[in-house]
Design an enzyme around this catalytic site. Structure first.
Site, PDB file in Angstrom:
ATOM      1  N   GLY A 148       1.039 -17.366  25.248  1.00  0.00           N
ATOM      2  CA  GLY A 148       2.288 -18.056  24.909  1.00  0.00           C
ATOM      3  C   GLY A 148       2.503 -19.169  25.919  1.00  0.00           C
ATOM      4  O   GLY A 148       2.682 -18.903  27.105  1.00  0.00           O
ATOM      5  N   ARG A 191      18.458  -7.916  15.371  1.00  0.00           N
ATOM      6  CA  ARG A 191      17.521  -7.412  16.371  1.00  0.00           C
ATOM      7  C   ARG A 191      16.300  -6.791  15.682  1.00  0.00           C
ATOM      8  O   ARG A 191      15.167  -6.948  16.121  1.00  0.00           O
ATOM      9  CB  ARG A 191      18.234  -6.369  17.246  1.00  0.00           C
ATOM     10  N   VAL A 197       6.589  -9.686  28.543  1.00  0.00           N
ATOM     11  CA  VAL A 197       7.856 -10.412  28.748  1.00  0.00           C
ATOM     12  C   VAL A 197       8.593 -10.578  27.417  1.00  0.00           C
ATOM     13  O   VAL A 197       9.811 -10.690  27.365  1.00  0.00           O
ATOM     14  CB  VAL A 197       7.580 -11.807  29.375  1.00  0.00           C
ATOM     15  N   ASN A 221      10.582 -10.309  24.118  1.00  0.00           N
ATOM     16  CA  ASN A 221      11.711  -9.446  23.729  1.00  0.00           C
ATOM     17  C   ASN A 221      11.631  -9.036  22.265  1.00  0.00           C
ATOM     18  O   ASN A 221      11.001  -9.746  21.484  1.00  0.00           O
ATOM     19  CB  ASN A 221      13.027 -10.196  23.983  1.00  0.00           C
ATOM     20  N   HIS A 258      16.898  -3.639  29.546  1.00  0.00           N
ATOM     21  CA  HIS A 258      17.115  -5.074  29.712  1.00  0.00           C
ATOM     22  C   HIS A 258      18.174  -5.465  28.693  1.00  0.00           C
ATOM     23  O   HIS A 258      17.902  -6.140  27.720  1.00  0.00           O
ATOM     24  CB  HIS A 258      15.793  -5.796  29.438  1.00  0.00           C
TER      25      HIS A 258
HETATM   26  N1  APR Z   1      -0.331 -16.308  19.649  1.00  0.00           N
HETATM   27  C1  APR Z   1      -0.133 -17.156  20.674  1.00  0.00           C
HETATM   28  N2  APR Z   1       1.038 -17.799  20.897  1.00  0.00           N
HETATM   29  C2  APR Z   1       2.035 -17.571  20.042  1.00  0.00           C
HETATM   30  C3  APR Z   1       1.912 -16.706  18.945  1.00  0.00           C
HETATM   31  C4  APR Z   1       0.664 -16.061  18.766  1.00  0.00           C
HETATM   32  N3  APR Z   1       0.458 -15.213  17.749  1.00  0.00           N
HETATM   33  N4  APR Z   1       3.089 -16.689  18.300  1.00  0.00           N
HETATM   34  C5  APR Z   1       3.924 -17.509  18.952  1.00  0.00           C
HETATM   35  N5  APR Z   1       3.308 -18.042  19.999  1.00  0.00           N
HETATM   36  C6  APR Z   1       3.809 -18.991  20.996  1.00  0.00           C
HETATM   37  C7  APR Z   1       4.606 -20.119  20.374  1.00  0.00           C
HETATM   38  O1  APR Z   1       3.776 -21.113  19.823  1.00  0.00           O
HETATM   39  C8  APR Z   1       5.419 -20.619  21.562  1.00  0.00           C
HETATM   40  O2  APR Z   1       4.761 -21.688  22.215  1.00  0.00           O
HETATM   41  O3  APR Z   1       4.740 -18.351  21.864  1.00  0.00           O
HETATM   42  C9  APR Z   1       5.486 -19.391  22.490  1.00  0.00           C
HETATM   43  C10 APR Z   1       6.900 -18.898  22.718  1.00  0.00           C
HETATM   44  O4  APR Z   1       7.540 -19.878  23.459  1.00  0.00           O
HETATM   45  P1  APR Z   1       9.099 -20.212  23.347  1.00  0.00           P
HETATM   46  O5  APR Z   1       9.509 -20.216  21.920  1.00  0.00           O
HETATM   47  O6  APR Z   1       9.355 -21.385  24.209  1.00  0.00           O
HETATM   48  O7  APR Z   1       9.792 -18.907  23.961  1.00  0.00           O
HETATM   49  P2  APR Z   1      10.043 -18.630  25.518  1.00  0.00           P
HETATM   50  O8  APR Z   1      11.356 -19.223  25.910  1.00  0.00           O
HETATM   51  O9  APR Z   1       8.847 -18.977  26.284  1.00  0.00           O
HETATM   52  O10 APR Z   1      10.244 -17.054  25.494  1.00  0.00           O
HETATM   53  C11 APR Z   1       9.126 -16.211  25.237  1.00  0.00           C
HETATM   54  O11 APR Z   1      10.013 -14.443  26.566  1.00  0.00           O
HETATM   55  O12 APR Z   1      12.006 -14.048  27.658  1.00  0.00           O
HETATM   56  C12 APR Z   1      11.261 -13.822  26.487  1.00  0.00           C
HETATM   57  O13 APR Z   1      12.952 -13.625  24.771  1.00  0.00           O
HETATM   58  C13 APR Z   1      11.909 -14.411  25.260  1.00  0.00           C
HETATM   59  O14 APR Z   1      10.537 -13.242  23.673  1.00  0.00           O
HETATM   60  C14 APR Z   1      10.746 -14.481  24.324  1.00  0.00           C
HETATM   61  C15 APR Z   1       9.583 -14.767  25.261  1.00  0.00           C
END
Ligand code: APR
Length: 436
Positions: free
Chosen positions: A137, A217, A247, A249, A304
């Site tokens: 991610g 949720r 990490v 949620n 959390h």
């Molecule tokens: N494989 C790889 N990456 C993925 C996949 C997948 N199957 N599905 C989604 N992603 C990537 C998205 O492309 C995005 O870049 O996960 C990333 C999530 O990033 P954000 O939307 O910016 O979320 P972020 O603020 O980083 O939070 C991530 O952490 O604190 C927790 O609640 C929050 O669950 C969330 C996680």
């Protein structure tokens, strides 16, 4: 079955024997082509007199399988190992440029009006024995975690993975561009492929979908559960010895699914929440002016979320009990504000959620594992009888070491704090059992 890695290829000379069912990663295949290593699957005819080696010996040994003895593996020729010529697949994934093409070399080349050419490539040095880390991610939390981990220089390399084409590679290259300025030595690369997690010692899982307006949720849980399951399968296949920090949620549910799906032992799948919640509490106490944030010590247990438990019996400022320094109603208000901190940030941002402190927390946990030490931190772990709470994933005080959780620490909580913790554990256990 073993996964044949680039390291296996680089350790081979001439011919590499692998099993019928062994997995040869695209990266390893590319590297084999570059080094002229012939891959021979069991049963295939081998060229006479060629030097041979068996691949995946260490992973087979770890899996309790018979480890075939390599017959006279000749040491790799010096021009084939650490030659600095990196696999084309690595470049496609945003790998940093080899040593000789780093900023200093480029500046020198420009000054003398010479274009940097392949001829200037120099060896990258002896094999790096530092662990490697993968961050899944490359969103807000993932990219910031990757940067923090990379800047620590505790790792030989960081791999950032995201499903969005180019995102992880672009960010990785951008971060690497800052290496000369920040002075870090960890190589960072990006990929869209989950197989790039291969060989990682630590994995930070941040991939997921954010909660959208109107999403319950339960909706969020099922969307992210699918993502976690796919990632868990890749980790199990490509990084079977990794320690995973979750990490994504909702934290407790996602940590549970990661553990169940990888089949990893409890000490190797850990949820990140307590470090963040503890830090938020300390930062908010510091706003009262009684001490600097770093001189406030407290630990956030339970969940959390709504069932977060911050045992005030354990909280101190400048080494003195917090309860002697702040009125009870003020402390209660700070505990409540800590519980709602995530929502408070979301409300202010209007779009997106907190990421600086979550990323810092995830990176701090992995760094703590690498460096060891005996500090007690909070993490979402399998309780396994500790604190006489339900056997579930719940925030508890732990010590971390290179292999993940080295110990669940028994703090002298008050009776009321233990009861709150038990309530939190029961509530999480119910949510997890509702997952089916
Ligand atoms: N494989 C790889 N990456 C993925 C996949 C997948 N199957 N599905 C989604 N992603 C990537 C998205 O492309 C995005 O870049 O996960 C990333 C999530 O990033 P954000 O939307 O910016 O979320 P972020 O603020 O980083 O939070 C991530 O952490 O604190 C927790 O609640 C929050 O669950 C969330 C996680």
């Amino acid at each position: 079955m073993s996964v044949i890695s680039v390291v296996d290829i680089e350790n081979a000379s001439g011919v590499l024997n692998i099993g019928q069912k062994d997995i040869l990663t695209p990266l390893a295949a590319d590297r084999a082509k570059e080094l002229g290593v012939k891959i021979v699957r069991d049963g295939q005819k081998q060229p006479a007199g060629a030097a041979q080696a068996s691949a995946g010996a260490s992973s087979r040994a770890a899996a309790g399988q018979r480890v075939p003895r390599a017959r006279g593996p000749a040491p790799p020729p010096p021009d084939k190992v650490n030659s600095g010529a990196m696999s084309a697949a690595l470049y496609r994934r945003g790998a940093p440029l080899p040593q000789a093409l780093r900023l200093d070399a480029l500046v020198g080349a420009r000054a003398s009006n010479d274009a940097p050419a392949a001829a200037v490539l120099t060896p990258t040095g002896p094999r790096d024995r530092r662990p490697s880390v993968a961050v899944i991610g490359a969103g807000h939390v993932g990219s910031m975690s990757a940067l923090r981990l990379t800047e620590s220089s505790l790792f030989s390399r960081t791999v950032l993975i995201d499903i969005v084409p180019g995102l992880a590679s672009g960010l990785a290259l951008d971060m690497w561009h800052s290496s000369a300025l920040r002075g870090f030595s960890t190589r960072i690369e990006g990929s869209t492929e989950l197989s790039a997690v291969q060989g990682a010692d630590y994995v930070v899982m941040t991939a997921g979908r954010p909660r959208q307006p109107g999403m319950s949720r339960t909706d969020l849980t099922s969307v992210n559960a699918e993502i976690i399951s796919n990632v868990a399968d890749a980790i199990r296949t490509y990084a079977p010895r990794a320690v995973v920090v979750v990490v994504t949620n909702p934290l407790e549910e996602m940590t549970h699914i990661m553990a169940a799906r990888t089949g990893f032992p409890p000490e190797r799948v850990i949820g990140m929440a307590g470090v963040l919640d503890s830090a938020r509490f300390c930062s908010l106490v510091a706003l009262t002016g009684i001490a600097q944030p770093r001189d406030i010590k407290a630990i956030a247990l339970g969940s959390h979320g709504a069932e977060m438990v911050i045992p005030l019996s354990q909280a101190t400022a400048n080494g003195r009990p917090l309860e002697l320094q702040l009125p009870a109603d003020e402390l209660t208000a700070i505990v409540e504000r800590t519980r709602d901190s995530g929502a408070e940030v979301v409300k202010l941002l209007q779009k997106g959620s907190a990421y600086f402190s979550p990323a810092e927390s995830a990176a701090a946990m992995v760094c703590a594992m690498v460096t060891g030490g005996d500090s007690t931190i909070a993490a979402c772990v399998q309780s396994r009888g500790a604190y006489a709470v339900a056997d579930t994933r719940v925030g508890l005080p732990v010590r971390l070491g290179p292999g993940g959780v080295s110990e669940i620490v028994n703090l002298a909580l008050t009776r009321g704090e233990r009861a709150d913790l038990a309530k939190a554990a029961a509530s999480i256990a119910a949510r997890i059992s509702a997952l089916g």
